[in-house]
Design a protein around this motif. Structure first.
Motif, mmCIF file in Angstrom:
data_model
loop_
_atom_site.group_PDB
_atom_site.id
_atom_site.type_symbol
_atom_site.label_atom_id
_atom_site.label_comp_id
_atom_site.label_asym_id
_atom_site.label_seq_id
_atom_site.Cartn_x
_atom_site.Cartn_y
_atom_site.Cartn_z
ATOM 1 N N ASP A 268 -11.154 -4.264 -4.799
ATOM 2 C CA ASP A 268 -11.507 -2.923 -4.343
ATOM 3 C C ASP A 268 -12.950 -2.615 -4.747
ATOM 4 O O ASP A 268 -13.603 -3.400 -5.423
ATOM 5 N N LEU A 269 -13.398 -1.471 -4.322
ATOM 6 C CA LEU A 269 -14.810 -1.150 -4.512
ATOM 7 C C LEU A 269 -15.237 -1.163 -5.980
ATOM 8 O O LEU A 269 -16.257 -1.749 -6.340
ATOM 9 N N GLU A 270 -14.430 -0.537 -6.836
ATOM 10 C CA GLU A 270 -14.803 -0.491 -8.264
ATOM 11 C C GLU A 270 -14.924 -1.898 -8.838
ATOM 12 O O GLU A 270 -15.826 -2.188 -9.607
ATOM 13 N N THR A 271 -13.992 -2.760 -8.451
ATOM 14 C CA THR A 271 -14.040 -4.123 -8.980
ATOM 15 C C THR A 271 -15.268 -4.851 -8.444
ATOM 16 O O THR A 271 -15.913 -5.606 -9.169
ATOM 17 N N ARG A 272 -15.603 -4.606 -7.170
ATOM 18 C CA ARG A 272 -16.798 -5.258 -6.625
ATOM 19 C C ARG A 272 -18.040 -4.828 -7.398
ATOM 20 O O ARG A 272 -18.901 -5.641 -7.713
ATOM 21 N N VAL A 273 -18.108 -3.549 -7.691
ATOM 22 C CA VAL A 273 -19.249 -3.058 -8.467
ATOM 23 C C VAL A 273 -19.260 -3.731 -9.846
ATOM 24 O O VAL A 273 -20.296 -4.221 -10.304
ATOM 25 N N ALA A 274 -18.097 -3.780 -10.475
ATOM 26 C CA ALA A 274 -18.019 -4.387 -11.818
ATOM 27 C C ALA A 274 -18.416 -5.862 -11.771
ATOM 28 O O ALA A 274 -19.097 -6.360 -12.668
ATOM 29 N N ILE A 275 -18.001 -6.560 -10.715
ATOM 30 C CA ILE A 275 -18.345 -7.974 -10.599
ATOM 31 C C ILE A 275 -19.862 -8.129 -10.446
ATOM 32 O O ILE A 275 -20.496 -8.952 -11.106
ATOM 33 N N LEU A 276 -20.445 -7.285 -9.595
ATOM 34 C CA LEU A 276 -21.901 -7.364 -9.409
ATOM 35 C C LEU A 276 -22.634 -7.089 -10.715
ATOM 36 O O LEU A 276 -23.611 -7.755 -11.054
ATOM 37 N N GLU A 290 -28.806 1.014 -9.542
ATOM 38 C CA GLU A 290 -27.385 1.223 -9.345
ATOM 39 C C GLU A 290 -27.036 1.440 -7.871
ATOM 40 O O GLU A 290 -26.027 0.965 -7.383
ATOM 41 N N ASP A 291 -27.925 2.133 -7.171
ATOM 42 C CA ASP A 291 -27.580 2.402 -5.766
ATOM 43 C C ASP A 291 -27.626 1.122 -4.931
ATOM 44 O O ASP A 291 -26.932 0.997 -3.924
ATOM 45 N N VAL A 292 -28.428 0.145 -5.364
ATOM 46 C CA VAL A 292 -28.455 -1.124 -4.628
ATOM 47 C C VAL A 292 -27.164 -1.910 -4.894
ATOM 48 O O VAL A 292 -26.579 -2.504 -3.983
ATOM 49 N N ILE A 293 -26.697 -1.868 -6.146
ATOM 50 C CA ILE A 293 -25.408 -2.496 -6.467
ATOM 51 C C ILE A 293 -24.310 -1.875 -5.597
ATOM 52 O O ILE A 293 -23.506 -2.575 -4.981
ATOM 53 N N MET A 294 -24.319 -0.543 -5.526
ATOM 54 C CA MET A 294 -23.353 0.173 -4.686
ATOM 55 C C MET A 294 -23.459 -0.271 -3.239
ATOM 56 O O MET A 294 -22.467 -0.485 -2.550
ATOM 57 N N VAL A 385 -9.384 12.666 1.575
ATOM 58 C CA VAL A 385 -9.137 11.805 2.732
ATOM 59 C C VAL A 385 -10.261 10.761 2.860
ATOM 60 O O VAL A 385 -10.002 9.584 3.146
ATOM 61 N N ALA A 386 -11.487 11.183 2.585
ATOM 62 C CA ALA A 386 -12.615 10.244 2.668
ATOM 63 C C ALA A 386 -12.427 9.103 1.669
ATOM 64 O O ALA A 386 -12.689 7.934 1.961
ATOM 65 N N ARG A 387 -11.938 9.460 0.505
ATOM 66 C CA ARG A 387 -11.715 8.458 -0.530
ATOM 67 C C ARG A 387 -10.629 7.474 -0.105
ATOM 68 O O ARG A 387 -10.706 6.276 -0.345
ATOM 69 N N MET A 388 -9.580 8.024 0.546
ATOM 70 C CA MET A 388 -8.471 7.169 0.954
ATOM 71 C C MET A 388 -8.793 6.309 2.155
ATOM 72 O O MET A 388 -8.359 5.183 2.260
ATOM 73 N N LYS A 389 -9.525 6.894 3.080
ATOM 74 C CA LYS A 389 -9.604 6.263 4.392
ATOM 75 C C LYS A 389 -10.933 5.579 4.707
ATOM 76 O O LYS A 389 -11.096 5.007 5.777
ATOM 77 N N PRO A 393 -18.433 4.443 -1.359
ATOM 78 C CA PRO A 393 -18.392 4.675 -2.804
ATOM 79 C C PRO A 393 -18.324 6.163 -3.126
ATOM 80 O O PRO A 393 -18.767 6.993 -2.313
ATOM 81 N N LEU A 394 -17.794 6.471 -4.287
ATOM 82 C CA LEU A 394 -17.662 7.868 -4.703
ATOM 83 C C LEU A 394 -18.964 8.637 -4.548
ATOM 84 O O LEU A 394 -18.989 9.758 -4.049
ATOM 85 N N ILE A 395 -20.036 8.007 -4.966
ATOM 86 C CA ILE A 395 -21.299 8.735 -4.982
ATOM 87 C C ILE A 395 -21.743 9.068 -3.553
ATOM 88 O O ILE A 395 -22.311 10.109 -3.276
ATOM 89 N N GLN A 396 -21.400 8.143 -2.633
ATOM 90 C CA GLN A 396 -21.753 8.361 -1.232
ATOM 91 C C GLN A 396 -20.950 9.538 -0.673
ATOM 92 O O GLN A 396 -21.455 10.347 0.096
ATOM 93 N N ILE A 397 -19.712 9.621 -1.070
ATOM 94 C CA ILE A 397 -18.883 10.744 -0.639
ATOM 95 C C ILE A 397 -19.453 12.033 -1.208
ATOM 96 O O ILE A 397 -19.607 13.037 -0.504
ATOM 97 N N ALA A 398 -19.822 11.991 -2.489
ATOM 98 C CA ALA A 398 -20.405 13.182 -3.110
ATOM 99 C C ALA A 398 -21.647 13.634 -2.333
ATOM 100 O O ALA A 398 -21.775 14.809 -1.964
ATOM 101 N N TYR A 399 -22.539 12.683 -2.041
ATOM 102 C CA TYR A 399 -23.756 13.034 -1.291
ATOM 103 C C TYR A 399 -23.421 13.681 0.044
ATOM 104 O O TYR A 399 -24.047 14.641 0.464
#
Ligand code: ADP
Ligand code: MG
Length: 437
Positions: A268-276, A290-294, A385-389, A393-399
């Motif tokens: 999932d996204l969090e794991t991908r970020v952690a792996i990077l 950080e935004d490039v990692i995202m 819904v944005a988070r689910m569907k 990334p969270l930050i993108q949703i926040a923006y």
């Protein structure tokens, strides 16, 4: 969590082997000064209790957060764990690691654990701790680039360090096949058999390769039986579960299913970020924003090898072109790897429109700073819904909601997740939006 990192740093710097254990644990709660740590295997629990718990408790007390630590074994893995003996595994530093054809970078401490690989990782640790006594055979399947080979090598290293005299062989199924062919051609079948049967641990990677190859399967079947009868550990990987590999004899399929069959899913996204982040750290790539990692994590969804390749590529491109690492450049350098969003994909914009409609607002109002209770609720529902569907990334949703902080989204998601359990009105709003998507 901070204490926890502190603890890994402190103890980890004195004793490397604890890293393996601690990295697989997770702090789950802190109540009345008692920190609960989730340990993936009973064996890990034994090890930590015997070797590190007192020290951890002392360090914990120093932080002032509390004084006691309790270990819990996660229930998802518990059922799978047969009783295991308490075994001390003396460990030496990574010595001898690159013998056996094992990649020295593929160890447990460089493997990032997330939801998608928690079980195969925990099971691999268990097998590594006690080869032949847990899951036999141990069968890992998953699509390419998700960490099967990494886990197999990690098991190998772990065993080699704990018990250097273990007779271990790691081969691809292709190599097994080629070895067999040349043994037959050279009339050296006995040599082949000794090589593959006089072992404590046999690992065969990408076993789907032997599909449709009858003689190879026959030989593998016999190898398997000899080793299994002698309680020697067999570890197998494939791109599909045993039953789904076409062209493999039923008797082999059924043997593959004797032990534990476990799958690795795309992270999932969090794991991908952690792996990077982990790869960047291991390769000493400083200054990757950080935004490039995202950006990479968001755009390379389903293959960890590509994820890693992307990271290497942007570092190389930035060096070669003397250009800074930012999203704009990254999107150019990674153009061929980034999959276009399929048309009709769910976007945050679409979710905002549908939410506004459902709640009877305009999109402008939804994104405004107005704070009536209903508007706030509609925003939270839209974030949920944005988070689910979407994979944003969270930050993108926040923006997208004119917020600067991703915790707003986390808060919204938790709140709506709670609400829809009991509040039918909210539930039908959310269902309605989701259905229209
Ligand atoms: P597979 O054998 O499933 O095709 P690999 O084990 O070769 O995949 O993994 C591909 C790459 O991704 C390797 O460089 C590996 O180190 C890396 N990788 C896979 N999973 C993880 C993980 N969970 N944490 C860190 N790196 C990983
Ligand atoms: Mg592989």
């Amino acid at each position: 969590k901070e204490f926890y990192k502190y603890c890994v740093d402190k103890i980890g710097s004195e004793d490397k082997s604890i890293e393996i254990y601690l990295q697989t644990c997770m702090p789950v709660s802190l109540e009345e000064g008692v920190l609960a740590l989730d340990v993936p295997t009973p064996f890990g629990e034994d090890q930590i209790r015997a070797r590190y718990l007192d020290k951890m408790k002392r360090l914990f007390a120093e932080t002032g957060f509390g004084s006691d630590i309790k270990l819990v074994v996660s229930s998802e893995n518990q059922n799978l764990q047969p009783h295991r003996e308490r075994v001390e595994t003396p460990r030496r530093a990574d010595e001898g690691a690159s013998k056996n054809g094992l990649n020295p970078n593929y160890v447990f401490s460089t493997f990032v654990v997330g939801k998608s690989n928690r079980l195969p990782h925990a099971a691999s640790l268990a097998v590594a701790e006690s080869p032949g006594n847990t899951y036999n055979p141990f069968f890992i399947w998953g699509k390419v680039g998700l960490g099967k080979t990494h886990l197999m090598h990690a098991i190998g290293h772990h065993i080699a360090v704990a018990n250097p005299i273990t007779k271990m062989l790691y081969v691809s199924a292709e190599k097994f096949t080629n070895d067999l062919i040349s043994a037959i051609r050279n009339g050296s079948s006995d040599g082949f058999r000794t090589r593959y049967r006089d072992l404590d641990v046999l690992m065969v990677d990408d076993v789907q390769f032997i599909a449709g190859k009858e003689q190879t399967q026959e030989e593998f079947f016999n190898t398997f039986n000899t080793l299994h009868n002698a309680k020697k550990q067999i570890i197998i990987s494939a791109d599909k579960p045993p039953k789904d590999i076409e062209g493999i004899a039923d008797r082999l399929v059924s043997r593959f299913e004797w032990g534990l069959v476990t799958d690795i899913q795309p992270p999932d996204l969090e794991t991908r970020v952690a792996i990077l982040q982990k790869k960047a750290e291991l390769k000493n790539y400083m200054n990757i924003p950080e935004d490039v990692i995202m950006f990479i994590a968001q755009n390379i969804p389903s293959n960890i090898r590509e994820l890693e390749g992307s990271l290497n590529r942007i570092v190389a491109c930035s060096d070669l072109n003397h250009e800074p690492i930012n999203i704009e450049n990254a999107s150019i350098w990674l153009k061929d790897l980034i999959k276009e969003h399929p048309t009709g994909a769910v976007t945050i914009g679409l979710i905002q429109q549908l939410t506004a409609e459902a709640f009877g607002f305009s999109v402008e109002e939804l994104l405004s700073k107005k704070r009536t209770a209903d508007l706030a609720l509609a925003r939270q529902a839209a974030m949920y819904v944005a988070r689910m569907k979407t994979n944003e990334p969270l930050i993108q949703i926040a923006y997208a909601f004119n917020k600067k902080d991703h915790t707003v989204v986390i808060y919204a998601c938790n709140k709506i997740a709670e609400l829809i359990k009991t509040d039918l009105r909210i539930r039908s709003f959310v269902d309605n939006i989701v259905n229209k998507l």
